[in-house]
Design a protein around this motif. Sequence first.
Motif, PDB file in Angstrom:
ATOM      1  N   GLU A 101       0.852  -1.192   0.000  1.00  0.00           N
ATOM      2  CA  GLU A 101       0.000   0.000   0.000  1.00  0.00           C
ATOM      3  C   GLU A 101       0.888   1.243   0.000  1.00  0.00           C
ATOM      4  O   GLU A 101       1.851   1.311   0.766  1.00  0.00           O
ATOM      5  N   PRO A 102       0.586   2.240  -0.818  1.00  0.00           N
ATOM      6  CA  PRO A 102       1.422   3.442  -0.828  1.00  0.00           C
ATOM      7  C   PRO A 102       1.191   4.342   0.390  1.00  0.00           C
ATOM      8  O   PRO A 102       2.104   5.020   0.842  1.00  0.00           O
ATOM      9  N   VAL A 103      -0.024   4.324   0.927  1.00  0.00           N
ATOM     10  CA  VAL A 103      -0.362   5.182   2.069  1.00  0.00           C
ATOM     11  C   VAL A 103      -1.270   4.409   3.023  1.00  0.00           C
ATOM     12  O   VAL A 103      -2.179   3.718   2.584  1.00  0.00           O
ATOM     13  N   VAL A 104      -0.981   4.531   4.313  1.00  0.00           N
ATOM     14  CA  VAL A 104      -1.850   3.948   5.340  1.00  0.00           C
ATOM     15  C   VAL A 104      -2.148   5.027   6.373  1.00  0.00           C
ATOM     16  O   VAL A 104      -1.512   6.086   6.364  1.00  0.00           O
ATOM     17  N   GLU A 105      -3.107   4.756   7.256  1.00  0.00           N
ATOM     18  CA  GLU A 105      -3.462   5.761   8.252  1.00  0.00           C
ATOM     19  C   GLU A 105      -3.481   5.167   9.651  1.00  0.00           C
ATOM     20  O   GLU A 105      -3.832   4.007   9.838  1.00  0.00           O
ATOM     21  N   ARG A 151      -5.926  12.241  12.333  1.00  0.00           N
ATOM     22  CA  ARG A 151      -5.510  11.159  11.431  1.00  0.00           C
ATOM     23  C   ARG A 151      -4.074  11.411  10.974  1.00  0.00           C
ATOM     24  O   ARG A 151      -3.735  12.521  10.574  1.00  0.00           O
ATOM     25  N   ILE A 152      -3.247  10.396  11.044  1.00  0.00           N
ATOM     26  CA  ILE A 152      -1.854  10.499  10.606  1.00  0.00           C
ATOM     27  C   ILE A 152      -1.683   9.587   9.397  1.00  0.00           C
ATOM     28  O   ILE A 152      -2.028   8.400   9.442  1.00  0.00           O
ATOM     29  N   LEU A 153      -1.160  10.137   8.324  1.00  0.00           N
ATOM     30  CA  LEU A 153      -0.925   9.388   7.093  1.00  0.00           C
ATOM     31  C   LEU A 153       0.544   9.014   7.013  1.00  0.00           C
ATOM     32  O   LEU A 153       1.422   9.849   7.239  1.00  0.00           O
ATOM     33  N   ILE A 154       0.812   7.760   6.664  1.00  0.00           N
ATOM     34  CA  ILE A 154       2.174   7.268   6.522  1.00  0.00           C
ATOM     35  C   ILE A 154       2.357   6.845   5.074  1.00  0.00           C
ATOM     36  O   ILE A 154       1.617   6.001   4.568  1.00  0.00           O
ATOM     37  N   HIS A 155       3.340   7.444   4.421  1.00  0.00           N
ATOM     38  CA  HIS A 155       3.618   7.185   3.018  1.00  0.00           C
ATOM     39  C   HIS A 155       4.827   6.252   2.919  1.00  0.00           C
ATOM     40  O   HIS A 155       5.863   6.521   3.521  1.00  0.00           O
ATOM     41  N   PHE A 156       4.677   5.202   2.126  1.00  0.00           N
ATOM     42  CA  PHE A 156       5.751   4.226   1.958  1.00  0.00           C
ATOM     43  C   PHE A 156       6.461   4.435   0.629  1.00  0.00           C
ATOM     44  O   PHE A 156       5.890   4.958  -0.326  1.00  0.00           O
TER      45      PHE A 156
END
Length: 83
Positions: free
Chosen positions: A32-36, A75-80
């Motif tokens: 996944e490119p982005v998770v929360e 909400r915090i977004l984490i980009h991989f």
Amino acid sequence: MLSLDLHPIFRNNRDIELAMRQFLFRAAKSGEPVVEIIPGKGSGQLRKRVLDFLDQRHIARLYERREIDPKNPGRILIHFRRG
């Protein structure tokens, strides 16, 4: 998008850290490119705890960047990294 809601476990520090660690490793493998992660708005203490956890060097290696959602500060977004 994969999501981790911390509302049900917000009172137990060890459970929070374990849930975030497992979630991030699973998310990194998923492609996944982005998770929360959802700490909620509240007083901001849980969000700070999540950000401090994410900023640890060994955890930060798992992802490219993290950001607080500009439209929803709970909400915090984490980009991989891709590929």
